[in-house]
Design a protein around this motif. Structure first.
Motif, PDB file in Angstrom:
ATOM      1  N   PHE A 295       0.833  -1.205   0.000  1.00  0.00           N
ATOM      2  CA  PHE A 295       0.000   0.000   0.000  1.00  0.00           C
ATOM      3  C   PHE A 295       0.868   1.256   0.000  1.00  0.00           C
ATOM      4  N   SER A 298       2.269   1.755  -3.324  1.00  0.00           N
ATOM      5  CA  SER A 298       1.232   2.256  -4.232  1.00  0.00           C
ATOM      6  C   SER A 298       1.007   3.749  -4.033  1.00  0.00           C
ATOM      7  N   GLU A 299       1.048   4.208  -2.767  1.00  0.00           N
ATOM      8  CA  GLU A 299       0.928   5.628  -2.490  1.00  0.00           C
ATOM      9  C   GLU A 299       2.061   6.415  -3.155  1.00  0.00           C
ATOM     10  N   SER A 302       1.387   6.817  -6.781  1.00  0.00           N
ATOM     11  CA  SER A 302       0.429   7.900  -7.041  1.00  0.00           C
ATOM     12  C   SER A 302       1.107   9.264  -6.982  1.00  0.00           C
ATOM     13  N   ARG A 372      -6.278  10.911  -8.475  1.00  0.00           N
ATOM     14  CA  ARG A 372      -5.862  10.465  -7.149  1.00  0.00           C
ATOM     15  C   ARG A 372      -6.991   9.725  -6.425  1.00  0.00           C
ATOM     16  N   ASN A 375      -7.358   6.313  -8.026  1.00  0.00           N
ATOM     17  CA  ASN A 375      -6.267   5.407  -7.651  1.00  0.00           C
ATOM     18  C   ASN A 375      -6.478   4.813  -6.270  1.00  0.00           C
ATOM     19  N   ARG A 376      -6.986   5.663  -5.346  1.00  0.00           N
ATOM     20  CA  ARG A 376      -7.236   5.151  -3.994  1.00  0.00           C
ATOM     21  C   ARG A 376      -8.321   4.078  -4.000  1.00  0.00           C
ATOM     22  N   LYS A 377      -9.384   4.322  -4.766  1.00  0.00           N
ATOM     23  CA  LYS A 377     -10.443   3.322  -4.856  1.00  0.00           C
ATOM     24  C   LYS A 377      -9.930   2.030  -5.489  1.00  0.00           C
ATOM     25  N   ASP A 379      -6.875   0.917  -5.475  1.00  0.00           N
ATOM     26  CA  ASP A 379      -5.980   0.235  -4.529  1.00  0.00           C
ATOM     27  C   ASP A 379      -6.784  -0.596  -3.533  1.00  0.00           C
ATOM     28  N   ALA A 380      -7.887  -0.014  -3.027  1.00  0.00           N
ATOM     29  CA  ALA A 380      -8.731  -0.740  -2.069  1.00  0.00           C
ATOM     30  C   ALA A 380      -9.335  -1.979  -2.716  1.00  0.00           C
TER      31      ALA A 380
END
Length: 631
Positions: A295, A298-299, A302, A372, A375-377, A379-380
């Motif tokens: 994670f 991945s951040e 981004s 952004r 990307n967060r969605k 990743d989840a």
């Protein structure tokens, strides 16, 4: 908001001013150069800016091309055309690039300019590669190979031919040409093509899962790149090595090399390569179930994507401003010639252009924010998907194992359980039909054969029962005291008739009153299977020694015979629990092939182990390790 608007306006205005100043300065250099050197000077400036600003490079390439036409210098016109083709190829203007390159190619070919011709052919090949016209690209590269007048161009042509074959999936041909390029390493001045060939070879070997060869070629490519200052290319190869180690499941080395590539790219300020490294690092962390680290990586991806996007936007603005500056210069000349230009019209153009760029930048800022969030969605969702995939993989593995064991069990039951009954029926029929005609020794011999067959069938049924319990998870251990010597003597007594039949000597050698705590059924089943196997594969007048002793954390029962022994692959199949592999004994005795596999699984139930060593034609030694921690 007002402050942001002012800042962006000043930023754009500064790009305009800077671009205009650079152009004025460079153009002044060309104008102050002697007439007979102006074309060469414009070419030189264009080449020096090709990796800095394609628009500036294009401006001076067009200038050299125009002057060469005015001066009727056909050679420098062709050289300028080749340069224009290269720049336009980089900008993606393929049609215009093709026209300039075709014209240059015809001139160089007609005037036997080998070096220039070869370079032009390579560029034409590159153009067709970009358009996925691999057959045409291959023709140009092969033509370049024929016209190469030095090893540098030769190695470049060979490597490019290899790339065509790599793109079309003809890996054998690709490897042949990469190898030819590499063979020129000692004679070339510019080793760029050599390092590229090593890198391409590494990719081929990696595709074929020849990881050691791939690693060797990656390292050779890195050595050349580091010595020639191509730090970013070296960083890319370090990251590729890291991913190679991931495929080999050597995760620590994988992490080491990926992080090394990331560190180098950070120092050199190359964010795309750094992003490339973090993507592979994310894959590594997910594969090793380090989801927190995945994670975090991945951040970082981004952040880098946003940073690169912003930098590209600014570069695009700078490039556009340079282009606008060039176009404006041409317009200014035209307007001065026509005497129709006014300062007011120029100001209006600047204001309109600035307003358009402001709108573009605002749109880009909104897009970055939306990206952004997306990307967060994602990743989840990826985390949840990875978790579910792991659960499905575990279930699939358990089901496959269960089906495999069930198939083995049914195979043994259908073949080995059914087979011996024909023997039972045959012996029984002889006794039934000819009882009055048979002598006592004959009846005794037939009875002994019937007993032996029934005993083997009983042993098979018992083994199958215990194996099925193991596979169904219904085999439970019960630890109790076992007097080892007594149990060994009992088993020798049990197998004495079979041993006497082949004149085999069974000899015990154990410590008196030797006590261990173990499962009685496991102890008995394992040793019975091993002693039975030794008798089966030992010839007449052979010897079997059964030893029992303590060694470190184990009580060991060792069974040594001077039988026919086993080949290494047979031992390996047994230790890998491949049931159903059977061989006839020295007296033609049959078997199920399940005994040793069952023994290995049983002894593992009490944290023990089974080791088998053998010399084919000399004999076999089987060691059973009973852990003393059970005492």
């Amino acid at each position: 908001m007002k402050k942001i608007t002012i800042y962006l306006f000043l930023l754009i205005f500064s790009f305009e001013l800077q671009a205009q100043t650079v152009l004025d300065s460079l153009e002044s250099i060309v104008n102050n150069t002697p007439e007979n050197e102006k074309i060469a000077k414009a070419i030189s400036i264009s080449e020096s800016y090709i990796n800095k600003s394609l628009q500036t490079s294009l401006y001076f390439a067009r200038m050299s091309y125009t002057i060469s036409i005015e001066k009727e210098n056909e050679y420098l016109r062709a050289v300028s055309g080749k340069l224009l083709g290269k720049i336009l190829l980089g900008k993606g203007n393929f049609d215009e690039a093709g026209r300039y390159l075709d014209s240059a190619y015809k001139y160089f070919e007609n005037n036997n300019r080998k070096k220039d011709l070869c370079e032009t052919l390579i560029l034409l090949g590159d153009l067709n590669i970009d358009l996925s016209r691999y057959d045409i690209a291959l023709e140009f590269y092969n033509n370049a190979l024929k016209n190469a007048d030095n090893d540098d161009l030769l190695s470049m042509s060979l490597n490019n031919i290899g790339l065509v074959y790599l793109s079309t999936g003809e890996n054998g041909q690709a490897m042949e040409y990469f190898d030819k390029a590499i063979n020129l390493e000692s004679s070339v001045k510019d080793k760029t093509a050599i390092s590229d060939a090593y890198g391409n070879m590494a990719v081929l070997y990696e595709e074929e899962k020849k990881y050691d060869e791939a690693l060797e070629n990656y390292l050779k490519s890195i050595e050349i790149e580091e010595s020639s200052g191509r730090i970013n290319d070296a960083a890319m190869n370090y990251i590729s090595i890291g991913d190679l180690y991931r495929k080999k499941k050597e995760y620590d080395k994988s992490k080491e090399y990926i992080e090394k590539g990331i560190t180098i790219s950070k120092k050199s300020g190359n964010k795309p390569t750094e992003l490339y490294g973090y993507r592979f690092l994310t894959v590594l962390y997910k594969e090793t179930s380090k989801f927190k680290e995945a994670f975090e990586a991945s951040e970082k991806i981004s952040e880098l994507q946003s940073s690169i996007f912003n930098e590209n936007t600014l570069n695009m603005i700078a490039e556009d401003e340079t282009r606008n500056g060039i176009e404006r210069r041409d317009k200014e000349i035209q307007l001065l010639q026509e005497k129709n230009s006014t300062l007011k019209e120029q100001r209006i153009i600047i204001i309109i252009a600035s307003g358009l760029f402001l709108v573009i930048i605002f749109i880009l800022i909104i897009q970055i924010y939306k990206r952004r969030l997306l990307n967060r969605k994602l990743d989840a969702l990826n985390k949840e998907l990875t978790k579910n995939n792991l659960k499905l993989k575990e279930s699939e593995d358990k089901l496959n194992k269960s089906n495999s064991e069930k198939d083995k069990l049914f195979s043994v039951i259908s073949h080995d359980l059914k087979g011996p009954f024909s023997g039972f029926l045959g012996i029984s029929k002889i006794i039934s039909d000819d009882i009055d005609n048979l002598t006592r020794p004959e009846i005794s011999e037939l009875s002994q054969a019937l007993y032996s067959s029934l005993y083997n069938q009983y042993k098979l049924l018992d083994n199958l029962l215990q194996w099925s319990k193991l596979q169904l998870g219904r085999f439970f251990t019960q630890m109790q005291d076992i007097e080892v010597c007594n149990r060994i003597n009992d088993m020798i007594e049990l197998f004495l008739p079979n041993a006497k039949k082949k004149e085999i000597k069974l000899t015990p050698d154990c410590i008196e009153n030797m006590m261990i705590k173990s499962d009685h059924n496991i102890f008995t089943l394992v040793l019975q299977n091993l002693i039975s196997n030794s008798i089966k594969f030992t010839s007449e007048n052979g010897t079997i020694l059964i030893k029992a002793y303590f060694e470190e954390k184990y009580a060991i029962v060792e069974i040594n015979d001077n039988g026919i022994g086993m080949k290494p692959e047979k031992i390996q199949s047994i230790l890998n629990a491949e049931a159903g592999i059977s061989s006839l004994g020295t007296d033609g005795e049959g078997g199920t092939g399940i005994g040793l596999s069952l023994s290995r699984e049983l002894i593992s139930k009490i944290n023990g182990k089974l080791e088998i060593s053998s010399n084919y034609g000399v004999g076999t030694s089987a060691k059973v390790y009973f852990p003393l921690e059970n005492r």
